[in-house]
Design an enzyme around this catalytic site. Structure first.
Site, PDB file in Angstrom:
ATOM      1  N   CYS A   1     -18.494 -73.261  97.873  1.00  0.00           N
ATOM      2  CA  CYS A   1     -17.495 -72.298  97.411  1.00  0.00           C
ATOM      3  C   CYS A   1     -16.102 -72.688  97.904  1.00  0.00           C
ATOM      4  CB  CYS A   1     -17.854 -70.899  97.893  1.00  0.00           C
ATOM      5  SG  CYS A   1     -16.735 -69.611  97.260  1.00  0.00           S
TER       6      CYS A   1
ATOM      7  N   CYS B   1     -13.499 -67.232 103.063  1.00  0.00           N
ATOM      8  CA  CYS B   1     -14.003 -66.017 103.710  1.00  0.00           C
ATOM      9  C   CYS B   1     -14.487 -66.367 105.116  1.00  0.00           C
ATOM     10  CB  CYS B   1     -15.140 -65.410 102.897  1.00  0.00           C
ATOM     11  SG  CYS B   1     -14.721 -65.106 101.161  1.00  0.00           S
TER      12      CYS B   1
ATOM     13  N   CYS C   1     -18.368 -66.472 105.911  1.00  0.00           N
ATOM     14  CA  CYS C   1     -19.319 -67.058 104.968  1.00  0.00           C
ATOM     15  C   CYS C   1     -19.671 -68.518 105.233  1.00  0.00           C
ATOM     16  CB  CYS C   1     -18.789 -66.919 103.547  1.00  0.00           C
ATOM     17  SG  CYS C   1     -19.987 -67.452 102.305  1.00  0.00           S
TER      18      CYS C   1
ATOM     19  N   CYS D   1     -31.392 -59.392  92.603  1.00  0.00           N
ATOM     20  CA  CYS D   1     -29.952 -59.613  92.635  1.00  0.00           C
ATOM     21  C   CYS D   1     -29.697 -61.110  92.724  1.00  0.00           C
ATOM     22  CB  CYS D   1     -29.316 -58.902  93.830  1.00  0.00           C
ATOM     23  SG  CYS D   1     -27.511 -59.030  93.859  1.00  0.00           S
TER      24      CYS D   1
ATOM     25  N   CYS E   1     -29.332 -57.392  89.019  1.00  0.00           N
ATOM     26  CA  CYS E   1     -27.986 -57.315  89.581  1.00  0.00           C
ATOM     27  C   CYS E   1     -27.443 -58.733  89.708  1.00  0.00           C
ATOM     28  CB  CYS E   1     -28.018 -56.631  90.947  1.00  0.00           C
ATOM     29  SG  CYS E   1     -26.412 -56.549  91.789  1.00  0.00           S
TER      30      CYS E   1
ATOM     31  N   CYS F   1     -22.160 -51.960  92.365  1.00  0.00           N
ATOM     32  CA  CYS F   1     -22.663 -52.119  93.727  1.00  0.00           C
ATOM     33  C   CYS F   1     -21.527 -52.721  94.539  1.00  0.00           C
ATOM     34  CB  CYS F   1     -23.886 -53.029  93.730  1.00  0.00           C
ATOM     35  SG  CYS F   1     -24.517 -53.430  95.380  1.00  0.00           S
TER      36      CYS F   1
ATOM     37  N   ARG G   1     -27.425 -49.141 101.089  1.00  0.00           N
ATOM     38  CA  ARG G   1     -28.368 -50.239 101.345  1.00  0.00           C
ATOM     39  C   ARG G   1     -28.157 -50.865 102.714  1.00  0.00           C
ATOM     40  NH1 ARG G   1     -27.732 -53.498  96.973  1.00  0.00           N
ATOM     41  NH2 ARG G   1     -29.433 -52.440  95.937  1.00  0.00           N
TER      42      ARG G   1
END
Length: 361
Positions: free
Chosen positions: A54, A58, A61, A98, A130, A190, A262
Site C-alpha cells: 500500500c 498509516c 499499518c 469482509c 462486506c 461499517c 464489533r
C-alpha cells in the site's frame, strides 16, 4: 426504546466515558437489551484479498510499502480462492465475509471487475458481503451495490484532530466523503476506529462524535485495539488495557444504540472474562479466524468454545437488513467510468512515520 440522538457533543461523550464503571456498564447493558438480543453475536470473517504494497503511510499499518514489517504481499486473489475461503467461513459459523484490499482507493478496471464478481459469488452463497477497498466514488459504490454488497467498511480511525498525527497521505474529509458516497446506495456502512495509538480520551470521544452525528449512524462500528507491529511507527505504543476497551465499547453502545459494535483487532490480548465484559457492555459482533489481514486473531474453535461457555449464539445472515439482490455484470445499469478522482494528499509531515520509512529502506 431509547431515541437515537444525533447531536452528541464531545463533552457529553467524555462524561459518559468517565462514568464510574458500574454505572457505565449498567447504562450500556440496559440500552443494549432494548435494541438487541444480548445473547446473539454477529460473526464475520476477514479475508485479505490483496495484501501489502500500500502507498499510504498509516502509522499503525504493517501493509504500508514504506515500512519494513516482514509482511509478504500478494496479488489480488482469484474468485475461486475467495469462494473457498467463504465456504470455510460459513462452515465455521460466520454469517459475513469482509474482503480487504490494501489499496489507497478503488481504480476502475479488471481488478475492480474481479472484486465485483467476488461479491456476486459470496452473496449467492447466502452470506453477507462486506468490502474495505479504500476510497470509492459514488459510481463505484453503486456498482458494488448492484453486485450484492451488504456493507462497506471505511474506518475513520480516530478523531479529525488526531488523524493528522497518524496519516499524512490522505485527509479525514476523504473518509467522510467515501461514507457519503456509500450512503447514496443501498449498502450499509461499517466505520469505526482504533484506540491505543497515543490518542487522548478527548480524541476517542471526537471519533465517536464524528460517527454518532452521522444520520443515519453506521450500522456497524468496529472498535480495534492497536496491535503494535515491529517496523511500523507505532511499534512501541503501550498495549491497550482491557478496561479501556470496555469503556470504549460501552460508550459506543450508549451513543449508537442501534449499531452493531464489533470487537475487532486486539482480541488476542483479551481474556475470555474481558471479552465477556465487552459483550455485556454492548459488543455484539466479532471477527473470527486466526488472522485479521496480517495480525493474529483467536482461532474460530476457541471463539465457539467461548460462545458455548457464555451461552452466545451466532447471528444468522440478513437479520438486520434484507439480502441484496445480485445483478449480473451484463445487466448492470452502472458501468465503469474510468474515473480518476482527486483524493486529498495533505502536505504535512509526521516525523515518526518518516523515521520508520527511512529505517525500512
Amino acid at each position: 426504546m431509547s431515541i437515537t440522538k444525533h447531536n452528541w457533543t464531545k463533552e457529553e461523550i467524555i462524561a459518559i466515558y468517565n462514568k464510574p464503571m458500574m454505572d457505565l456498564l449498567f447504562e450500556a447493558a440496559t440500552i443494549h437489551r432494548e435494541h438487541h438480543d444480548p445473547n446473539v453475536v454477529q460473526v464475520s470473517t476477514l479475508v485479505s484479498i490483496k495484501t501489502g504494497g500500500c502507498s499510504e503511510d498509516c502509522g499503525y499499518c504493517p501493509q504500508a510499502a514504506r515500512y519494513n514489517t516482514g509482511v509478504e504481499g500478494n496479488n489480488l486473489m482469484s474468485v475461486n480462492q475467495v469462494k473457498e475461503q467463504a465456504i470455510q467461513a460459513k462452515s465455521g459459523g460466520s454469517s459475513r465475509v469482509c474482503m480487504g484490499a490494501a489499496w489507497r482507493n478503488v481504480k476502475d478496471g479488471p481488478e475492480f471487475d474481479q472484486v465485483l464478481e467476488m461479491v456476486r459469488t459470496i452473496n449467492k452463497m447466502d452470506m453477507e458481503v462486506c468490502c474495505t477497498l479504500g476510497m470509492i466514488t459514488e459510481n463505484q459504490a453503486q456498482r458494488l451495490a448492484e453486485a450484492g454488497l451488504y456493507a462497506y467498511n471505511h474506518n475513520l480511525d480516530t478523531s479529525e484532530d488526531y488523524y493528522k498525527e497518524v496519516i499524512s497521505t490522505r485527509g479525514f474529509e476523504d473518509r467522510l466523503q467515501t461514507i457519503e458516497n456509500v450512503r447514496k446506495t443501498s449498502v450499509t456502512v461499517c466505520s469505526g476506529g482504533i484506540i491505543g495509538m497515543g490518542e487522548s480520551i478527548e480524541d476517542r470521544a471526537g471519533m465517536l462524535v464524528a460517527l454518532a452525528t452521522l444520520n443515519p449512524q453506521p450500522e456497524s462500528v468496529p472498535i480495534n485495539a492497536l496491535v503494535p507491529v515491529e517496523g511500523t511507527p507505532m511499534e512501541n505504543e503501550k498495549p491497550v488495557e482491557i478496561w479501556e476497551m470496555i469503556r470504549m465499547v460501552a460508550t459506543t453502545r450508549i451513543v449508537m444504540p442501534n449499531t452493531q459494535v464489533r470487537l475487532s483487532a486486539g482480541r488476542m490480548n483479551m481474556s475470555r472474562e474481558g471479552q465477556a465484559m465487552c459483550f455485556f457492555a454492548g459488543a455484539n459482533s466479532i471477527f473470527a479466524g486466526d488472522k485479521l489481514l496480517t495480525t493474529p486473531n483467536p482461532d474460530v474453535n476457541e471463539d465457539m468454545k467461548m460462545f458455548d461457555l457464555l451461552g452466545l449464539k451466532p447471528q444468522k445472515p440478513f437479520t438486520k437488513v434484507v439480502q441484496p439482490q445480485t445483478v449480473e455484470a451484463v445487466d448492470s445499469q452502472f458501468q465503469s467510468l474510468g474515473e480518476k478522482p482527486k483524493w486529498t494528499r495533505p502536505s504535512h509531515t509526521i516525523e515518526k512515520n518518516l523515521e520508520a520509512s527511512i529505517k525500512g529502506k
